[in-house]
Design an enzyme around this catalytic site. Structure first.
Site, mmCIF file in Angstrom:
data_model
loop_
_atom_site.group_PDB
_atom_site.id
_atom_site.type_symbol
_atom_site.label_atom_id
_atom_site.label_comp_id
_atom_site.label_asym_id
_atom_site.label_seq_id
_atom_site.Cartn_x
_atom_site.Cartn_y
_atom_site.Cartn_z
ATOM 1 C CG ASP A 51 35.565 20.863 28.938
ATOM 2 O OD1 ASP A 51 35.229 20.663 27.745
ATOM 3 O OD2 ASP A 51 36.636 21.387 29.260
ATOM 4 C CG HIS A 240 8.956 15.581 15.537
ATOM 5 N ND1 HIS A 240 8.649 15.062 16.767
ATOM 6 C CD2 HIS A 240 7.993 16.486 15.258
ATOM 7 C CE1 HIS A 240 7.529 15.631 17.203
ATOM 8 N NE2 HIS A 240 7.114 16.488 16.313
ATOM 9 C CG ASP A 257 7.125 23.146 12.605
ATOM 10 O OD1 ASP A 257 7.138 24.187 13.290
ATOM 11 O OD2 ASP A 257 6.461 22.135 12.919
ATOM 12 C CG ASP A 268 4.903 25.801 16.648
ATOM 13 O OD1 ASP A 268 5.479 25.567 15.571
ATOM 14 O OD2 ASP A 268 4.387 24.906 17.351
ATOM 15 C CG HIS A 350 0.302 15.984 13.074
ATOM 16 N ND1 HIS A 350 -0.438 17.148 13.108
ATOM 17 C CD2 HIS A 350 0.890 15.949 11.847
ATOM 18 C CE1 HIS A 350 -0.276 17.798 11.955
ATOM 19 N NE2 HIS A 350 0.517 17.089 11.168
ATOM 20 C CG HIS A 354 0.993 22.516 20.324
ATOM 21 N ND1 HIS A 354 1.688 23.668 20.627
ATOM 22 C CD2 HIS A 354 1.416 22.150 19.089
ATOM 23 C CE1 HIS A 354 2.507 23.960 19.624
ATOM 24 N NE2 HIS A 354 2.363 23.070 18.672
ATOM 25 C CG HIS A 361 4.742 20.850 22.003
ATOM 26 N ND1 HIS A 361 5.610 19.842 21.683
ATOM 27 C CD2 HIS A 361 4.423 21.446 20.818
ATOM 28 C CE1 HIS A 361 5.810 19.828 20.361
ATOM 29 N NE2 HIS A 361 5.101 20.793 19.826
ATOM 30 C CD GLU A 386 1.140 22.004 14.857
ATOM 31 O OE1 GLU A 386 2.060 21.593 14.149
ATOM 32 O OE2 GLU A 386 1.273 22.308 16.052
ATOM 33 C CE1 TYR A 390 3.187 16.545 7.277
ATOM 34 C CE2 TYR A 390 1.219 15.580 8.262
ATOM 35 C CZ TYR A 390 2.138 16.604 8.187
ATOM 36 O OH TYR A 390 2.007 17.693 9.019
ATOM 37 N NE ARG A 410 3.775 20.719 10.845
ATOM 38 C CZ ARG A 410 4.724 19.836 10.585
ATOM 39 N NH1 ARG A 410 4.414 18.677 10.033
ATOM 40 N NH2 ARG A 410 5.988 20.086 10.858
ATOM 41 C CD GLU A 412 2.683 25.047 14.132
ATOM 42 O OE1 GLU A 412 3.778 24.841 13.585
ATOM 43 O OE2 GLU A 412 2.400 24.664 15.274
HETATM 44 MN MN LIG Z 1 3.328 23.336 16.568
#
Ligand SMILES: [Mn+2]
Length: 443
Positions: A51, A240, A257, A268, A350, A354, A361, A386, A390, A410, A412
């Site tokens: 709940d 991710h 990130d 971001d 990637h 975006h 996004h 970004e 890797y 990375r 960004e």
């Molecule tokens: Mn991003």
């Protein structure tokens, strides 16, 4: 605790004004024929455990048109007596329920507090909305969010349309008020990243970095705009990754990130830095290459350029760099491959960025519609840039020199497209090697 961040932040901008929200409603309705009705529902509440619910986040379209930020609101736009009207169905006041689950504006509160023409109890939605739909020939509706509304719309048997075609084109271009909110979100996230860099030390957990950053968001009445990624060592090579459960070791690079939301508008940011404050030679070479690609990507953010120019710019730098480092042994043309899908994609898998806005996004995409023409960059658009590289030590599909294994980098930033060239909203967050090395562990 976060005093340094608070004093560097300045004043928080106002929410989007009712005047601006009313103009959005007019602009949206101007695209509809007067015999149609548009329905914009809220996001559902989702269960976390039995709940207990996940914290609710309003639907971005609903918030964009009405500023509504509670649960359960449904906006309906219909043409009545020679003008467009915005109705909002809301939960009625109920002292007993409010004692448990919190105050509700109710019908009167919604009408006085939001830029709408009428508020109606949600308890009457089936009867009331069915009657409105009876006189329409076409209904614009996004299915899948509100079962009750989906049923009402299906039962009407009318022609259906998608309101997103119009709304996405509106949302792609940000107003001055939206940019002010996004600048503040960018500043807050930038300063939170700096705090994490200052505190970073060997033996701390990835979760400690997460708690410093998210604590900073919460302290400033903000919250994350997507689950924070803190990946050290090989975890940085998982795009991710968000378990954030590993201890950070001497010699690791940590990739963070993380971004926040102000009145729904997202920032971001990604930064990658050495846990011990000093890049190894191999890490430094990869970092310098990604940074060079990122700066080339930002330079490509010019009014009139096609969407793909940003990705082409970063890809060319990365592919050439991989050749120069001896990681790829081929010509630049072969490294890039057909449609930029060559072997450099083994290490940069990637996109370059975006749109950014009410959704992290954000709507709009690189194309106008699913198969429309490529989008051309215009003033007021906000994108992320970004690029990354890797080299997962765990990956069996790539063969690389062991000195690169376990490096994930990375970088960004959030970039506003303007007539005067790209404006980096996240410029407060350092990314030069010397700045980063001076900052990490400095507290
Ligand atoms: Mn991003």
């Amino acid at each position: 605790m976060y005093g340094r961040v608070t004093s560097a932040l300045g004043n928080r901008p106002e929410r989007i004004s009712h005047t601006e929200l009313r103009q959005r409603q007019l602009d949206f309705c101007a695209e509809l024929s007067t015999d149609s009705v548009a329905i914009i529902t809220n996001n559902p509440v989702s269960i976390r455990s039995r709940d207990t619910h996940h914290r609710h986040r309003f639907n971005s379209y609903l918030h964009y048109l009405t500023g509504w930020h509670g649960e359960n609101g449904v906006a309906v736009f219909h043409y009545a007596e020679h003008k467009w009207e915005c109705l909002l169905y809301v939960r009625p006041r109920d002292i007993k329920k409010e004692t448990w689950t919190g105050r509700r504006p109710g019908v009167d509160g919604a009408l006085s507090g939001w830029p709408i023409d009428a508020a109606i109890s949600r308890d009457c939605i089936t009867e009331n909305l069915t009657e409105i739909l009876n006189s329409a020939t076409k209904i614009y509706h996004i299915p899948g969010l509100d079962d009750v509304v989906d049923t009402i719309v299906a039962d009407s048997g009318k022609d259906l349309g998608d309101p997103r075609k119009t709304l996405d084109n509106m949302r792609v271009i940000k107003s001055d008020a939206e940019i002010a909110l996004m600048q503040y979100a960018a500043d807050l996230a930038a300063l939170a990243h700096i705090e994490a860099m200052r505190e970073c030390n060997i033996g701390m957990g990835e979760w400690h970095m997460q708690s410093i950053i998210e604590g900073c968001f919460l302290y400033h009445q903000s919250e994350w705009s997507y689950p924070s990624i803190v990946g050290s060592g090989d975890n940085a090579t998982i795009l991710h990754y968000n378990e954030n459960s590993q201890e950070m070791l001497d010699g690791d690079v940590v990739l963070i990130d993380a971004g926040c939301e102000i009145d729904g508008y997202a920032s971001d940011i990604t930064r990658s830095f050495p846990v011990n404050g000093k890049f190894t030679d191999a890490q430094r070479e990869i970092y310098a290459l990604v940074l060079k690609a990122q700066i080339a990507g930002i330079e490509a953010c010019q009014v009139g350029s096609p969407w793909s120019s940003m990705h082409h710019a970063t890809s060319q730098v990365l592919a050439q760099g991989l050749i120069d480092l001896g990681i790829l042994d081929c010509s630049l043309e072969d490294a890039l491959g057909e449609d930029y899908n060559g072997p450099y994609r083994d290490f940069f898998m990637h996109g370059t960025g975006h749109f950014l806005g009410l959704d992290v996004h954000d709507v709009g995409g690189g194309r106008q519609g699913d198969d429309g023409p490529e989008r051309i960059l215009a003033p007021g658009m906000v994108v992320t840039i970004e690029p990354g590289l890797y080299f997962g030590a765990w990956r069996e599909d790539i063969e690389i020199d062991s000195k690169w294994a376990g490096i994930g980098i990375r970088i960004e930033d959030d970039v506003l497209i303007s007539e005067n060239g790209p404006v980096v909203l996240t410029a407060k967050c350092p990314k030069e090697i010397t700045e980063i090395e001076a900052l990490v562990g400095s507290n």
